[in-house]
Motif scaffolding. Structure first.
Motif, mmCIF file in Angstrom:
data_model
loop_
_atom_site.group_PDB
_atom_site.id
_atom_site.type_symbol
_atom_site.label_atom_id
_atom_site.label_comp_id
_atom_site.label_asym_id
_atom_site.label_seq_id
_atom_site.Cartn_x
_atom_site.Cartn_y
_atom_site.Cartn_z
ATOM 1 N N SER A 1 0.831 -1.197 0.000
ATOM 2 C CA SER A 1 0.000 0.000 0.000
ATOM 3 C C SER A 1 0.870 1.253 0.000
ATOM 4 C CB SER A 1 -0.903 -0.018 1.236
ATOM 5 O OG SER A 1 -1.700 1.127 1.281
ATOM 6 N N ASP A 2 0.445 2.282 -0.725
ATOM 7 C CA ASP A 2 1.125 3.576 -0.733
ATOM 8 C C ASP A 2 0.092 4.660 -0.447
ATOM 9 O OD1 ASP A 2 2.519 5.908 -1.099
ATOM 10 O OD2 ASP A 2 3.271 5.415 -3.100
ATOM 11 N N PRO A 3 0.037 5.142 0.802
ATOM 12 C CA PRO A 3 -0.937 6.180 1.159
ATOM 13 C C PRO A 3 -0.558 7.570 0.647
ATOM 14 C CG PRO A 3 0.428 5.655 3.036
ATOM 15 C CD PRO A 3 0.821 4.704 1.942
ATOM 16 N N ASP A 4 0.619 7.689 0.035
ATOM 17 C CA ASP A 4 1.083 8.977 -0.486
ATOM 18 C C ASP A 4 1.148 9.001 -2.004
ATOM 19 O OD1 ASP A 4 1.463 10.108 2.097
ATOM 20 O OD2 ASP A 4 3.305 8.935 2.278
ATOM 21 N N ALA A 5 0.386 8.141 -2.657
ATOM 22 C CA ALA A 5 0.354 8.113 -4.117
ATOM 23 C C ALA A 5 -0.287 9.397 -4.640
ATOM 24 C CB ALA A 5 -0.425 6.894 -4.595
ATOM 25 N N VAL A 6 0.003 9.726 -5.881
ATOM 26 C CA VAL A 6 -0.508 10.958 -6.485
ATOM 27 C C VAL A 6 -1.263 10.615 -7.760
ATOM 28 C CG1 VAL A 6 0.145 13.154 -7.556
ATOM 29 C CG2 VAL A 6 1.366 12.337 -5.538
ATOM 30 N N ILE A 7 -2.453 11.206 -7.871
ATOM 31 C CA ILE A 7 -3.254 11.095 -9.078
ATOM 32 C C ILE A 7 -3.533 12.509 -9.551
ATOM 33 C CG2 ILE A 7 -5.485 11.092 -7.876
ATOM 34 C CD1 ILE A 7 -6.431 8.977 -9.939
ATOM 35 N N GLY A 8 -3.641 12.685 -10.865
ATOM 36 C CA GLY A 8 -3.908 14.024 -11.363
ATOM 37 C C GLY A 8 -4.217 14.040 -12.835
ATOM 38 N N TYR A 9 -4.332 15.265 -13.355
ATOM 39 C CA TYR A 9 -4.551 15.456 -14.783
ATOM 40 C C TYR A 9 -3.435 16.343 -15.316
ATOM 41 C CZ TYR A 9 -6.638 16.224 -19.290
ATOM 42 O OH TYR A 9 -6.846 16.259 -20.638
ATOM 43 N N ASP A 10 -2.811 15.912 -16.418
ATOM 44 C CA ASP A 10 -1.701 16.627 -17.036
ATOM 45 C C ASP A 10 -2.206 17.282 -18.327
ATOM 46 O OD1 ASP A 10 0.595 17.430 -18.393
ATOM 47 O OD2 ASP A 10 1.756 15.703 -17.726
ATOM 48 N N VAL B 1 -12.280 13.797 -4.784
ATOM 49 C CA VAL B 1 -11.106 13.760 -5.665
ATOM 50 C C VAL B 1 -11.549 13.467 -7.099
ATOM 51 C CG1 VAL B 1 -8.941 12.546 -6.187
ATOM 52 C CG2 VAL B 1 -9.504 13.137 -3.828
ATOM 53 N N ALA B 2 -12.437 12.501 -7.275
ATOM 54 C CA ALA B 2 -12.932 12.175 -8.616
ATOM 55 C C ALA B 2 -13.583 13.402 -9.256
ATOM 56 C CB ALA B 2 -13.915 11.017 -8.544
ATOM 57 N N ALA B 3 -14.395 14.118 -8.498
ATOM 58 C CA ALA B 3 -15.064 15.311 -9.020
ATOM 59 C C ALA B 3 -14.047 16.382 -9.412
ATOM 60 C CB ALA B 3 -16.048 15.858 -7.993
ATOM 61 N N LYS B 4 -13.024 16.581 -8.591
ATOM 62 C CA LYS B 4 -11.991 17.580 -8.902
ATOM 63 C C LYS B 4 -11.212 17.190 -10.155
ATOM 64 C CE LYS B 4 -11.239 19.378 -4.251
ATOM 65 N NZ LYS B 4 -10.285 19.491 -3.132
ATOM 66 N N LEU B 5 -10.897 15.905 -10.297
ATOM 67 C CA LEU B 5 -10.150 15.450 -11.477
ATOM 68 C C LEU B 5 -10.948 15.680 -12.752
ATOM 69 C CD1 LEU B 5 -8.655 12.180 -10.027
ATOM 70 C CD2 LEU B 5 -7.332 14.097 -10.946
ATOM 71 N N ILE B 6 -12.222 15.370 -12.714
ATOM 72 C CA ILE B 6 -13.071 15.577 -13.890
ATOM 73 C C ILE B 6 -13.184 17.066 -14.200
ATOM 74 C CG2 ILE B 6 -15.431 15.349 -14.758
ATOM 75 C CD1 ILE B 6 -15.472 12.630 -13.146
#
Length: 103
Positions: A18-27, A81-86
């Motif tokens: 597990s990685d609790p500090d993973a990063v997801i985003g939009y480029d 987070v999903a809403a912000k990414l969209i």
């Protein structure tokens, strides 16, 4: 570029990792969602890094499917987070959209 911290977990053969500090985003320049997780043992790059080329993952589901193919998962993604990414993707996709005038 948007960046949000999430938890990525191992599935199947990587279960228990597990990685609790993973990063997801939009480029925006690459027009893709991306995921970075697990510090690499040797380099400064993440051991799991998806979304490094143009239009790699146009939906969050595409990104999730790729993570699962690598034996990792990040679902359920927190709704905020999903809403912000969209929203991040939409904001970049239509920067010249007409704005409503008030009054």
């Amino acid at each position: 570029m948007s960046r949000y911290t999430i938890t990525v977990t191992g599935t199947a053969t990587r279960q228990g990792r597990s990685d609790p500090d993973a990063v997801i985003g939009y480029d925006p320049p690459l027009r893709t969602y991306f995921l970075q997780a697990f510090p690499h043992d040797v380099t400064d790059d993440p051991a799991l890094w998806l979304g490094t080329h143009d239009h790699a993952f146009e939906t969050l589901q595409d990104l999730h499917d790729a993570a699962v193919a690598h034996d990792y998962g990040f679902m359920p993604l927190p709704a905020v987070v999903a809403a912000k990414l969209i929203k991040d993707k939409v904001a970049v996709a239509s920067p010249g959209a007409p704005r409503r005038r008030s009054g």
